[in-house]
Design a protein around this motif. Sequence first.
Motif, PDB file in Angstrom:
ATOM      1  N   GLN A   7       3.151  11.364 -12.025  1.00  0.00           N
ATOM      2  CA  GLN A   7       3.449  11.946 -13.398  1.00  0.00           C
ATOM      3  C   GLN A   7       2.248  12.555 -13.610  1.00  0.00           C
ATOM      4  OE1 GLN A   7       4.519   9.019 -16.315  1.00  0.00           O
ATOM      5  NE2 GLN A   7       6.658   8.912 -15.615  1.00  0.00           N
ATOM      6  N   ASN A   8       2.190  13.939 -13.963  1.00  0.00           N
ATOM      7  CA  ASN A   8       1.083  14.888 -14.181  1.00  0.00           C
ATOM      8  C   ASN A   8       1.838  15.629 -15.211  1.00  0.00           C
ATOM      9  OD1 ASN A   8      -0.678  13.875 -12.372  1.00  0.00           O
ATOM     10  ND2 ASN A   8      -0.293  15.385 -10.941  1.00  0.00           N
ATOM     11  N   LEU A   9       1.388  17.017 -15.488  1.00  0.00           N
ATOM     12  CA  LEU A   9       1.968  17.905 -16.244  1.00  0.00           C
ATOM     13  C   LEU A   9       3.288  17.876 -15.959  1.00  0.00           C
ATOM     14  CD1 LEU A   9      -0.753  20.666 -16.315  1.00  0.00           C
ATOM     15  CD2 LEU A   9      -0.093  18.560 -18.130  1.00  0.00           C
ATOM     16  N   SER A  10       4.010  17.830 -14.640  1.00  0.00           N
ATOM     17  CA  SER A  10       5.208  18.119 -14.199  1.00  0.00           C
ATOM     18  C   SER A  10       5.862  16.874 -13.533  1.00  0.00           C
ATOM     19  CB  SER A  10       5.869  19.328 -13.440  1.00  0.00           C
ATOM     20  OG  SER A  10       4.912  19.116 -12.440  1.00  0.00           O
ATOM     21  N   THR A  11       6.826  16.341 -13.549  1.00  0.00           N
ATOM     22  CA  THR A  11       7.151  15.259 -12.635  1.00  0.00           C
ATOM     23  C   THR A  11       7.679  15.647 -11.149  1.00  0.00           C
ATOM     24  OG1 THR A  11       7.968  14.081 -14.761  1.00  0.00           O
ATOM     25  CG2 THR A  11       8.719  13.100 -12.835  1.00  0.00           C
ATOM     26  N   GLU A  12       7.093  14.904 -10.472  1.00  0.00           N
ATOM     27  CA  GLU A  12       7.528  15.282  -8.907  1.00  0.00           C
ATOM     28  C   GLU A  12       7.789  13.897  -8.169  1.00  0.00           C
ATOM     29  OE1 GLU A  12       3.997  16.685  -6.851  1.00  0.00           O
ATOM     30  OE2 GLU A  12       3.673  18.058  -8.316  1.00  0.00           O
ATOM     31  N   THR A  13       8.737  14.156  -7.358  1.00  0.00           N
ATOM     32  CA  THR A  13       9.013  12.824  -6.495  1.00  0.00           C
ATOM     33  C   THR A  13       8.267  12.942  -5.113  1.00  0.00           C
ATOM     34  OG1 THR A  13      10.741  12.448  -7.770  1.00  0.00           O
ATOM     35  CG2 THR A  13      10.836  11.137  -5.781  1.00  0.00           C
ATOM     36  N   VAL A  14       7.388  12.104  -4.697  1.00  0.00           N
ATOM     37  CA  VAL A  14       6.992  12.125  -3.241  1.00  0.00           C
ATOM     38  C   VAL A  14       7.665  11.252  -2.541  1.00  0.00           C
ATOM     39  CG1 VAL A  14       4.688  11.956  -1.778  1.00  0.00           C
ATOM     40  CG2 VAL A  14       4.564  12.706  -4.033  1.00  0.00           C
ATOM     41  N   THR A  15       8.046  11.824  -0.983  1.00  0.00           N
ATOM     42  CA  THR A  15       9.016  10.864  -0.253  1.00  0.00           C
ATOM     43  C   THR A  15       7.912  10.450   0.846  1.00  0.00           C
ATOM     44  OG1 THR A  15      11.002  11.669  -1.074  1.00  0.00           O
ATOM     45  CG2 THR A  15      10.966  10.435   0.935  1.00  0.00           C
ATOM     46  N   ILE A  16       7.719   9.164   1.095  1.00  0.00           N
ATOM     47  CA  ILE A  16       7.048   8.635   2.471  1.00  0.00           C
ATOM     48  C   ILE A  16       8.045   8.030   3.403  1.00  0.00           C
ATOM     49  CG2 ILE A  16       5.141   7.278   3.150  1.00  0.00           C
ATOM     50  CD1 ILE A  16       4.087   7.442   0.157  1.00  0.00           C
ATOM     51  N   PRO A  17       8.086   8.426   4.432  1.00  0.00           N
ATOM     52  CA  PRO A  17       8.922   7.562   5.520  1.00  0.00           C
ATOM     53  C   PRO A  17       8.525   6.265   5.642  1.00  0.00           C
ATOM     54  CG  PRO A  17       8.303   9.895   6.428  1.00  0.00           C
ATOM     55  CD  PRO A  17       7.504   9.730   5.109  1.00  0.00           C
ATOM     56  N   VAL A  18       9.356   5.314   5.959  1.00  0.00           N
ATOM     57  CA  VAL A  18       8.775   4.088   5.983  1.00  0.00           C
ATOM     58  C   VAL A  18       8.120   3.887   7.466  1.00  0.00           C
ATOM     59  CG1 VAL A  18       9.684   1.553   6.475  1.00  0.00           C
ATOM     60  CG2 VAL A  18      10.922   3.081   4.772  1.00  0.00           C
ATOM     61  N   SER A  19       8.447   4.542   8.336  1.00  0.00           N
ATOM     62  CA  SER A  19       7.671   4.713   9.595  1.00  0.00           C
ATOM     63  C   SER A  19       6.287   4.911   9.580  1.00  0.00           C
ATOM     64  CB  SER A  19       8.619   5.665  10.542  1.00  0.00           C
ATOM     65  OG  SER A  19       8.346   6.943  10.212  1.00  0.00           O
ATOM     66  N   GLU A  20       5.904   5.952   8.586  1.00  0.00           N
ATOM     67  CA  GLU A  20       4.487   6.133   8.286  1.00  0.00           C
ATOM     68  C   GLU A  20       3.696   5.013   7.760  1.00  0.00           C
ATOM     69  OE1 GLU A  20       3.532   9.758   6.203  1.00  0.00           O
ATOM     70  OE2 GLU A  20       4.928  10.765   7.495  1.00  0.00           O
ATOM     71  N   ILE A  21       4.417   4.237   6.810  1.00  0.00           N
ATOM     72  CA  ILE A  21       3.890   3.142   6.107  1.00  0.00           C
ATOM     73  C   ILE A  21       3.532   1.995   7.153  1.00  0.00           C
ATOM     74  CG2 ILE A  21       4.278   1.130   4.596  1.00  0.00           C
ATOM     75  CD1 ILE A  21       5.593   3.373   2.688  1.00  0.00           C
ATOM     76  N   GLU A  22       4.596   1.789   8.135  1.00  0.00           N
ATOM     77  CA  GLU A  22       4.545   0.790   9.160  1.00  0.00           C
ATOM     78  C   GLU A  22       3.497   0.930  10.002  1.00  0.00           C
ATOM     79  OE1 GLU A  22       8.659   0.937  10.807  1.00  0.00           O
ATOM     80  OE2 GLU A  22       9.227  -0.638   9.454  1.00  0.00           O
ATOM     81  N   GLU A  23       3.224   2.589  10.373  1.00  0.00           N
ATOM     82  CA  GLU A  23       2.139   2.844  11.248  1.00  0.00           C
ATOM     83  C   GLU A  23       0.668   2.544  10.560  1.00  0.00           C
ATOM     84  OE1 GLU A  23       0.082   3.843  14.419  1.00  0.00           O
ATOM     85  OE2 GLU A  23       2.473   3.874  14.296  1.00  0.00           O
ATOM     86  N   ILE A  24       0.354   2.597   9.285  1.00  0.00           N
ATOM     87  CA  ILE A  24      -0.768   2.348   8.618  1.00  0.00           C
ATOM     88  C   ILE A  24      -0.696   0.926   8.567  1.00  0.00           C
ATOM     89  CG2 ILE A  24      -1.698   2.367   6.376  1.00  0.00           C
ATOM     90  CD1 ILE A  24      -0.289   5.056   5.775  1.00  0.00           C
TER      91      ILE A  24
END
Length: 158
Positions: A7-24
């Motif tokens: 949430q900033n001035l406009s609302t955006e949705t950021v999508t992160i693939p689960v594979s990237e989270i698993e890699e982290i």
Amino acid sequence: MIAATKQNLSTETVTIPVSEIEEIFKQIAETLQNVAKNEYQFINSCKEFFQFEEPKKVQFNEAGDCGYIVPIKNSIKQFLNKPDAINLLITNKNETISSTKRDTDLLLTYCDGVAASSNKLLHKNKSSFLLQLYSDDISVTNPLGPKKDEKNCLCFII
């Protein structure tokens, strides 16, 4: 996929693939395993990077009763040398003072009590920080066994 709303001035949705989270998480686990392959290497890394000091054994008597002293002076010094530590402590102290001024029945810290209000040193140094030590005994044996009260450890927490 995990979706997060920013949430900033406009609302955006950021999508992160689960594979990237698993890699982290995999990278974090590998880093921890490389640092702490065994206890000896882990302790040496703590000494090198955090100036860790090992507990010092103190012999009480000939029967073998002993205790350990864990030096905290260096740990406190390391904490206070962190970039934001002093600012966070000052912010916390100011918030605590504001809270106790709004509600005089609150005792949030040692400073709010009678002992602190009559302490001449604290009146002279208004910006000083107090270290509050809390001690508690913990049992280090099986609480159900016959020796349940035989070995206790006294711990101090700042």
